[in-house]
Design an enzyme around this catalytic site. Structure first.
Site: not given
Ligand code: AGP
Length: 602
Positions: A2, A27, A75, A99-100, A478, A482, A485, A501, A597
């Site tokens: 948010c 974001r 969001w 926000n929060g 990583e 990527k 995402e 394994h 973000k």
């Protein structure tokens, strides 16, 4: 996550709010809204989806004259992304953005409902505006009602409230979520980070947790639990250039290309001939420290994992890595000989921030590695090393990872140098490799074109395995993150030696293996791991300076004199591979679905 923007003054408010929200778009969000009060004129617009939908809805509206205004990108946390759930939330005569998360909202909501208050949304935020009006209806004193409201809230919040009952005032409060106030002459701006107000405000004040107050007639009246409080503004940069796309198709693409230049900035003033200088750290910063604990999330966690190999190998100090959201609830044993390091691009990741607060409460010394100065994590830490990556707009982090890893490498060498546990020869070799890193990060047309062509063969299949050993294992993690995402394809990072394994059971021609095969690190070992996969018909994309006959596709890297140079060069390859596959799939590269973000909720 948010985003909040607020403005009080005489300028056109709709544009200030929409422009500000645009700056926060990166974001991640799923709906947006604005509310403006000019005298007795009250306007509220909301739209789900992208900001252009809100622009369309407001195209026939302009605000003129003095007014108060707030805007928000949401969001979803409580309730679906619908217009009713979008902020600003309306009471009978007031609006709120937040926000929060208000943790006790259900209790507050039940109480209000039992008193006859009707709720329109499923959000926790709406309780704030109804609580305010409840208290205001009793006292007719707006600030008193606001103050009383925030004492009832438990959890994290940054909130702005406007009301017809005080049409010249914006009420604000911050606790656990970021919020700042910008100033330019008599104009006052609010925002959840500084990008929306750069170029508009010339000075800024970053609110601390527990602070609240109101803006009126160009002035701020600020309080905390001790009562009225003085504050000092600081100058705000006017440089917005870094936030543009510079001709690239996507911010992520631009950020991949920028890495070569930016890594030099990360090193600037820190690598001096054969010595490492970190002026950010006091001479006695590491006194009494015999262990390191690093805590982070997502990509930042992967750079932490990489650094654990470097710290133990170079400094001979024990180094444990923790995922912040796990660390918080595992009742960790913390001893004050441990330096607690947090890594965060945004500096606002809720789990990382809370983990840091926990470590501080346990008396640990703290160091943050962060890209955003003055962010919550930076302000909470005893010391900070900034990564200097510039604003990162692509939700999928690239240059942040490169610069974090570089800072951690520098830090490992610095500690070893200060403790005299590294020989001059080895330090020289490391510094020499470091100086060559910008070259290893250069994206050539040939490489990009090759990955573009090759990507068309990797759009289907039943999954990707990125495999590597040692520091190339976190790089594999990583690389897989990527790809996940932005392509929405299933990908995993795995230690190459672990495939046999279990996961090797998945191997067939539809299993894509991206093999990181550095020359300088366990080449023969990983080669046999890849051969095992090839024998089971897995499709292999090998990335290596050494030709590998069994590869279906092969990217030959150039730098083979130091593992970190190989690491950075291979990192670029995995980033471009994810980008090109996802472009072919037609996905939103900079704002992938379901992602934000900056993850300011736990
Ligand atoms: C990276 O591509 C991610 N989108 C995400 O994993 C991110 O690294 C994570 O949320 C941590 O963010 P931070 O570095 O801002 O704390």
């Amino acid at each position: 996550m948010c985003g909040i923007v607020g403005y009080i003054g005489t300028k056109e408010k709709k544009e200030i709010l929409l422009d500000g929200l645009q700056e926060l778009e990166y974001r991640g969000y799923d709906s947006a809204g604005i509310a403006i009060i000019e005298g007795v004129k009250l306007n509220n617009f909301k739209a789900i989806g992208k900001l252009k939908n809100l622009r369309e809805k407001t195209k026939n509206y302009t605000s003129d004259g003095f007014g108060i205004s707030i805007g928000h990108t949401r969001w979803a946390t409580h309730g679906k992304p619908t217009e009713l759930n979008a902020h600003p939330h309306l009471g009978a005569y007031s609006y709120v953005v937040h926000n929060g998360i208000i943790e006790n909202y259900q209790l507050l909501k039940d109480e209000l409902k039992s008193e006859g208050v009707g709720f329109l949304s499923q959000t926790d935020t709406e309780t704030i505006v109804h609580l305010f009006e409840k208290y205001h209806n009793k006292s007719n004193k707006a600030f008193e009602a606001f103050e009383k409201t925030i004492t009832k809230l438990e959890g994290a919040y940054a909130t702005l409230l406007i009301t017809e009952a005080a049409a010249d005032t914006i009420f604000f409060a911050k606790n656990g979520s970021p919020m700042l106030i910008g100033f330019d002459k008599n104009e006052v701006y609010f925002a959840s980070s500084d990008t929306p107000i750069i170029g508009k405000a010339t000075e800024v004040y970053y609110l601390e947790d527990g602070e609240y107050g109101y803006a009126k007639e160009g002035k701020i009246t600020l309080f905390n639990s001790d009562g009225k409080k003085k504050f000092t503004k600081q100058a705000l940069t006017a440089n917005k250039a870094l936030a543009q796309k510079d001709g690239y198709r996507f911010f992520m693409e631009k950020e991949i290309y920028e890495q070569s230049r930016i890594i030099s900035e990360t090193m600037m003033g820190r690598i001096l001939d054969d010595t490492i200088a970190l002026d950010e750290l006091d001479a006695n910063f590491f006194d009494g420290i015999s262990a390191l604990k690093i805590c982070a999330c997502g990509t930042s966690y992967h750079s932490a994992l990489t650094s654990a190999y470097l710290f133990e190998r170079i400094t001979k100090i024990r180094c444990d890595i923790e995922i912040a959201s796990e660390f918080r609830y595992k009742e960790p044993l913390l001893t004050d000989d441990t330096l607690f390091i947090t890594i965060s691009q945004s500096g606002e990741t809720a789990d990382t921030l809370e983990a840091l607060k926990m470590a501080k409460r346990a008396g640990l010394r703290s160091l943050s590695i962060c890209n955003v100065d003055n962010s919550s994590i930076v302000r909470e830490s005893d010391a900070t090393i900034l990564t200097r990556a510039g604003i990162e707009k692509g939700v999928a982090s690239t240059k942040a990872f490169a610069t974090q890893t570089m800072v951690l490498w520098i830090l490992a060498l610095y500690i070893a140098q200060e403790r005299k546990s590294i020989s001059k020869e080895i330090l020289h070799k490391e510094v020499d490799a470091m100086i060559h890193t910008p070259k290893a990060l250069i994206v050539t047309d040939t490489l990009h074109e090759k990955l573009h062509r090759l990507s068309k063969r990797y759009l289907h299949g039943h999954g990707f395995f990125f495999i590597g050993r040692d520091i190339f294992f976190p790089l594999a993690l990583e690389g897989a993150l990527k790809l996940k995402e932005i392509s929405y394809l299933h990908a995993e990072g795995y230690p190459a030696g672990e495939m046999k394994h279990g996961p090797i059971a998945l191997a067939d021609s539809e299993l894509f293996t991206i093999a990181l095969m550095p020359k300088t690190m366990h080449y023969e070992k990983i080669k046999s791991n890849v051969e095992e996969l090839s024998a089971r018909d897995a499709t292999i994309l090998a990335i290596s300076p050494l030709p590998f006959d069994l590869a279906d596709d092969f990217i030959q890297t150039k730098y083979d004199s130091h593992p970190m140079l190989e690491f950075f060069e291979m990192m670029v390859v995995t980033q471009l591979l994810a980008l090109e596959i996802s472009v072919r799939l037609g996905n939103d590269i900079d704002m992938p679905r379901n992602l934000a973000k900056s993850v300011t909720v736990e």
